[in-house]
Design a protein around this motif. Sequence first.
Motif, PDB file in Angstrom:
ATOM      1  N   LEU A  92       0.831  -1.205   0.000  1.00  0.00           N
ATOM      2  CA  LEU A  92       0.000   0.000   0.000  1.00  0.00           C
ATOM      3  C   LEU A  92       0.865   1.253   0.000  1.00  0.00           C
ATOM      4  N   SER A  93       1.924   1.235   0.778  1.00  0.00           N
ATOM      5  CA  SER A  93       2.839   2.384   0.812  1.00  0.00           C
ATOM      6  C   SER A  93       3.491   2.605  -0.551  1.00  0.00           C
ATOM      7  N   CYS A  94       3.864   1.533  -1.229  1.00  0.00           N
ATOM      8  CA  CYS A  94       4.474   1.656  -2.554  1.00  0.00           C
ATOM      9  C   CYS A  94       3.476   2.212  -3.575  1.00  0.00           C
ATOM     10  N   VAL A  95       2.249   1.738  -3.529  1.00  0.00           N
ATOM     11  CA  VAL A  95       1.221   2.234  -4.448  1.00  0.00           C
ATOM     12  C   VAL A  95       0.960   3.721  -4.206  1.00  0.00           C
ATOM     13  N   LEU A  96       0.849   4.110  -2.944  1.00  0.00           N
ATOM     14  CA  LEU A  96       0.618   5.523  -2.629  1.00  0.00           C
ATOM     15  C   LEU A  96       1.811   6.395  -3.031  1.00  0.00           C
ATOM     16  N   ALA A  97       3.024   5.880  -2.892  1.00  0.00           N
ATOM     17  CA  ALA A  97       4.208   6.628  -3.323  1.00  0.00           C
ATOM     18  C   ALA A  97       4.202   6.820  -4.840  1.00  0.00           C
ATOM     19  N   LEU A  98       3.802   5.802  -5.582  1.00  0.00           N
ATOM     20  CA  LEU A  98       3.722   5.903  -7.035  1.00  0.00           C
ATOM     21  C   LEU A  98       2.651   6.915  -7.456  1.00  0.00           C
ATOM     22  N   LEU A  99       1.492   6.882  -6.798  1.00  0.00           N
ATOM     23  CA  LEU A  99       0.438   7.854  -7.095  1.00  0.00           C
ATOM     24  C   LEU A  99       0.892   9.279  -6.785  1.00  0.00           C
ATOM     25  N   THR A 100       1.637   9.451  -5.708  1.00  0.00           N
ATOM     26  CA  THR A 100       2.161  10.768  -5.357  1.00  0.00           C
ATOM     27  C   THR A 100       3.152  11.243  -6.400  1.00  0.00           C
ATOM     28  N   PHE A 101       4.007  10.354  -6.857  1.00  0.00           N
ATOM     29  CA  PHE A 101       4.981  10.704  -7.895  1.00  0.00           C
ATOM     30  C   PHE A 101       4.267  11.160  -9.164  1.00  0.00           C
ATOM     31  N   ASN A 102       3.226  10.425  -9.558  1.00  0.00           N
ATOM     32  CA  ASN A 102       2.474  10.799 -10.762  1.00  0.00           C
ATOM     33  C   ASN A 102       1.745  12.121 -10.576  1.00  0.00           C
ATOM     34  N   ARG A 103       1.231  12.369  -9.393  1.00  0.00           N
ATOM     35  CA  ARG A 103       0.523  13.627  -9.126  1.00  0.00           C
ATOM     36  C   ARG A 103       1.492  14.813  -9.157  1.00  0.00           C
ATOM     37  N   ASN A 104       2.728  14.590  -8.774  1.00  0.00           N
ATOM     38  CA  ASN A 104       3.715  15.664  -8.788  1.00  0.00           C
ATOM     39  C   ASN A 104       4.019  16.151 -10.198  1.00  0.00           C
ATOM     40  N   ARG A 105       3.778  15.326 -11.206  1.00  0.00           N
ATOM     41  CA  ARG A 105       3.978  15.755 -12.590  1.00  0.00           C
ATOM     42  C   ARG A 105       3.006  16.878 -12.940  1.00  0.00           C
ATOM     43  N   VAL A 106       1.815  16.833 -12.361  1.00  0.00           N
ATOM     44  CA  VAL A 106       0.831  17.887 -12.609  1.00  0.00           C
ATOM     45  C   VAL A 106       1.331  19.208 -12.039  1.00  0.00           C
ATOM     46  N   TRP A 107       2.059  19.150 -10.947  1.00  0.00           N
ATOM     47  CA  TRP A 107       2.557  20.350 -10.284  1.00  0.00           C
ATOM     48  C   TRP A 107       3.877  20.832 -10.876  1.00  0.00           C
TER      49      TRP A 107
END
Length: 151
Positions: A92-107
């Motif tokens: 779960l931590s790895c999945v959330l880290a990946l989602l955070t990384f992808n969201r940072n591209r928007v920023w």
Amino acid sequence: MEVGQAYSPVTNHQSPITNHRLIAFGIFWFFITLSVESSFIPIVDVIFEHRVYLPSVGFFIAVATLIVLGVEKLSLGRPRAANGLLVAMLLLSCVLALLTFNRNRVWADEITLWEDVAAKSPNLSRPWNNLATPISSIASRKRPSRPSLPP
């Protein structure tokens, strides 16, 4: 051993009273810090994610304490189940880290951020206005400047 002693060096465990206090502290922290933002004073932007940053600390303290207690209880009876829970938490931590990384591209910059907001809220004017600001500044920089006339 004293009554209410938080840590016992003999058993190398925290007392249950300390764990319950930590959970209660997290819950109280959440509601007390959230009450600062939730008052009778009208707020223009009712829903803003930064309003729950500080209260979420208490929530995560309570949840982390509950998870640790659950793993400790599972490890006494069924160690394989406790290991499975730890692996699930790691995944779960790895999945959330990946989602955070992808969201940072928007920023990455102002334009990609406001394009994303405008795509998700096309009927609101604020995202479109905020998107127009960086676009117009880029357009004004690309425009050739007029030569000044001699006096």
